[in-house]
Scaffold this motif. Structure first.
Motif, PDB file in Angstrom:
ATOM      1  N   ASN A  16       0.835  -1.213   0.000  1.00 27.37           N
ATOM      2  CA  ASN A  16       0.000   0.000   0.000  1.00 27.37           C
ATOM      3  C   ASN A  16       0.860   1.251   0.000  1.00 27.37           C
ATOM      4  OD1 ASN A  16      -2.251  -1.618   0.147  1.00 27.37           O
ATOM      5  ND2 ASN A  16      -2.529  -1.368   2.366  1.00 27.37           N
ATOM      6  N   LYS A  17       2.017   1.167   0.687  1.00 29.71           N
ATOM      7  CA  LYS A  17       2.839   2.373   0.891  1.00 29.71           C
ATOM      8  C   LYS A  17       3.700   2.722  -0.308  1.00 29.71           C
ATOM      9  CE  LYS A  17       3.320   1.773   5.845  1.00 29.71           C
ATOM     10  NZ  LYS A  17       4.201   0.918   6.655  1.00 29.71           N
ATOM     11  N   ILE A  18       4.167   1.715  -1.043  1.00 31.02           N
ATOM     12  CA  ILE A  18       5.070   2.063  -2.149  1.00 31.02           C
ATOM     13  C   ILE A  18       4.293   2.803  -3.242  1.00 31.02           C
ATOM     14  CG2 ILE A  18       6.822   0.271  -1.757  1.00 31.02           C
ATOM     15  CD1 ILE A  18       5.534  -1.294  -4.134  1.00 31.02           C
ATOM     16  N   PRO A  19       4.979   3.719  -3.927  1.00 31.63           N
ATOM     17  CA  PRO A  19       4.307   4.490  -4.981  1.00 31.63           C
ATOM     18  C   PRO A  19       4.297   3.704  -6.294  1.00 31.63           C
ATOM     19  CG  PRO A  19       6.565   5.201  -4.811  1.00 31.63           C
ATOM     20  CD  PRO A  19       6.395   4.098  -3.788  1.00 31.63           C
ATOM     21  N   PHE A  20       3.695   4.288  -7.308  1.00 34.78           N
ATOM     22  CA  PHE A  20       3.629   3.666  -8.640  1.00 34.78           C
ATOM     23  C   PHE A  20       4.879   3.954  -9.476  1.00 34.78           C
ATOM     24  CE2 PHE A  20      -0.858   3.296  -7.790  1.00 34.78           C
ATOM     25  CZ  PHE A  20      -1.231   2.183  -8.523  1.00 34.78           C
TER      26      PHE A  20
END
Ligand code: ZN
Ligand code: ZN
Length: 175
Positions: free
Chosen positions: A159-163
């Motif tokens: 959930n925390k990592i970005p795209f």
């Protein structure tokens, strides 16, 4: 060879999930990505002791020769998978290679046991695919938490990592 990515469902996988994964590959890496016809999930890769699919064996079953014209393949399964040193894995890739796998199995549940929205499930699936493709582009795990190549061991990590890739990883991407 021109890069052309194939996204292939292995066994029953929701069509929309596959389409979202392909669309995100194109949006982020600026590469064409096709949704390929479903292939059966080889039951010989199911481990009777661990009751999951063996990701390492499964990835070896995906022969690039079967995907003529595609430079990289991302297989998508709905079932749970593992590698010998981990109880489960969200994804697997041949480092610097052509084949990657992601599993949707653990994306349908939040850490507190609640059910996520469909859009969050798709978001997680897209991040997994972007991460595993990073390995195919020979990127390794990154210490920067704001980077798609940051390792996700549990669902909150995902959930925390970005795209997106951090600046260092983006620089290492082949042109
Ligand atoms: Zn990884
Ligand atoms: Zn990075």
């Amino acid at each position: 060879m021109k890069e052309l990515i194939g996204v292939v469902p292995l066994g029953e996988v929701p069509t929309l999930a596959i389409e979202v994964v392909a669309a995100n590959i194109t949006a982020y890496y600026k590469l064409p990505a096709d949704v390929l016809p479903m292939r059966p999930l080889p039951e010989s890769t199911f481990d009777e002791a661990r009751l999951k699919y063996n990701a390492g064996i499964l990835i070896n079953k995906l022969d690039m020769l079967d995907f003529d014209g595609y430079s990289k393949i991302v297989g998508v399964i709905s079932r749970d998978m593992f590698i010998p040193i981990f109880n489960f894995v969200y994804g697997q890739a041949v480092q610097g290679g052509s084949l990657a796998l992601i599993s949707l199995f653990r994306l349908n549940r939040n850490a507190d046991g609640s059910t996520p929205s469909t859009s969050l499930v798709f978001e997680r699936a897209a991040k997994l695919a972007l991460h595993e493709l990073g390995h195919l582009f020979n990127l390794f795990h990154c210490n920067e938490p704001k980077c798609i190549m940051h390792f996700s061991g549990v669902i909150e990590d995902l959930n925390k990592i970005p795209f997106y890739l951090c600046r260092d990883c983006a620089r290492r991407l082949p042109r």
